[in-house]
Enzyme design. Sequence first.
Site, PDB file in Angstrom:
ATOM      1  N   HIS A   1       0.831  -1.203   0.000  1.00 44.66           N
ATOM      2  CA  HIS A   1       0.000   0.000   0.000  1.00 44.66           C
ATOM      3  C   HIS A   1       0.867   1.255   0.000  1.00 44.66           C
ATOM      4  O   HIS A   1       2.054   1.201   0.307  1.00 44.66           O
ATOM      5  CB  HIS A   1      -0.951   0.007   1.200  1.00 44.66           C
ATOM      6  CG  HIS A   1      -0.256  -0.067   2.530  1.00 44.66           C
ATOM      7  ND1 HIS A   1       0.277  -1.243   3.033  1.00 44.66           N
ATOM      8  CD2 HIS A   1       0.017   0.880   3.475  1.00 44.66           C
ATOM      9  CE1 HIS A   1       0.830  -1.025   4.213  1.00 44.66           C
ATOM     10  NE2 HIS A   1       0.701   0.268   4.504  1.00 44.66           N
TER      11      HIS A   1
ATOM     12  N   ARG B   1      -4.288  15.996   4.423  1.00 49.44           N
ATOM     13  CA  ARG B   1      -4.861  14.721   4.858  1.00 49.44           C
ATOM     14  C   ARG B   1      -4.134  14.273   6.114  1.00 49.44           C
ATOM     15  O   ARG B   1      -2.917  14.437   6.239  1.00 49.44           O
ATOM     16  CB  ARG B   1      -4.724  13.669   3.751  1.00 49.44           C
ATOM     17  CG  ARG B   1      -5.244  12.285   4.122  1.00 49.44           C
ATOM     18  CD  ARG B   1      -5.234  11.348   2.914  1.00 49.44           C
ATOM     19  NE  ARG B   1      -5.570  10.000   3.316  1.00 49.44           N
ATOM     20  CZ  ARG B   1      -4.685   9.070   3.669  1.00 49.44           C
ATOM     21  NH1 ARG B   1      -3.386   9.349   3.642  1.00 49.44           N
ATOM     22  NH2 ARG B   1      -5.081   7.867   4.042  1.00 49.44           N
TER      23      ARG B   1
END
Length: 370
Positions: free
Chosen positions: A287, A297
């Site tokens: 990932h 974020r």
Amino acid sequence: MPTPSHLSKDPRYFDFRAARRVPETHAWPGLHDHPVVDGSGAGGGPDAVPVVDMRDPCAAEAVALAAQDWGAFLLEGHGVPLELLAGVEAAIGGMFALPASEKMRAVRRPGDSCGYGSPPISSFFSKCMWSEGYTFSPANLRSDLRKLWPKAGHDYRHFCAVMEEFHREMRALADKLLELFLVALGLTGEQVAAVESEHKIAETMTATMHLNWYPKCPDPKRALGLIAHTDSGFFTFVLQSLVPGLQLFRHGPDRWVTVPAVPGAMVVNVGDLFQILTNGRFHSVYHRAVVNRDSDRISLGYFLGPPAHVKVAPLREALAGTPAAYRAVTWPEYMGVRKKAFTTGASALKMVAISTDNDAANDTDDLISS
């Protein structure tokens, strides 16, 4: 607030807020070698990230399918209060909004695992990531965070209180999920309760928290928040803000799947040591984190793994009559293997794989031992 001149020259610090372009130090090649697809399931296709609801009587079956096929899933019905999750996100945002000079008081030194700075994995790469991070052990939370807030004032006490409450909730959730994973391997509830190794894992499992801030980026096609990797430990809970950015790698065809930002849900990633523990029946997930032009974020990784002295090898309950696929390793030993893998481009899991029946017979006795 302008950046102090001594910080602007410090190679450990980059002023993301002031950046109007992505410098070559932060520009990554090959980011677009594979297509990116939506993982929300809006189109009803095969790329919908699996969802496990812990309130569902069939949750163990859903965990098994997700861990075998994806190595990750969205977790709902986990019981952690939503107001606590909101408080955690707010606390993280406030911490990263501190002046650079204050954050640099807690900079992670070479060889240290805790502190402020670039992601720990960044030391293996020549390019820098578009993110800031802070790593600490919940067991040493208050002493670790005194580096950031040496006067231990209101902000320090509030941050510690929020993170301690979050840790209590997450540690209890980790035990529940561990039991669910074992049921997903095919054990009944009564069998899980009788598995000695399960109790050893639950009693000794250690936690680490890593906080991430991914600032908005003037050219997100050239930058990367977090390089693609697998987690090394057992499993990881990821709490992310409502700005998507986490992507999972899928084969056949190769593609990146963007994990949807679902209010109240957490992401669970299977780690390398859990792949070893389950003899490959559940696999770790490759990932990465990407950035965007419009929004910052925030995410938090809550990592679970064994104590440093404990050897991890396939559970007998996971073998199902097959030989062990991996030799027994401690977490520090495995991290040494990963370091070699990063520098050579090899697979760390392949480097600890075993092929002879004799080795397999020996290593299954080492599941979790001093």
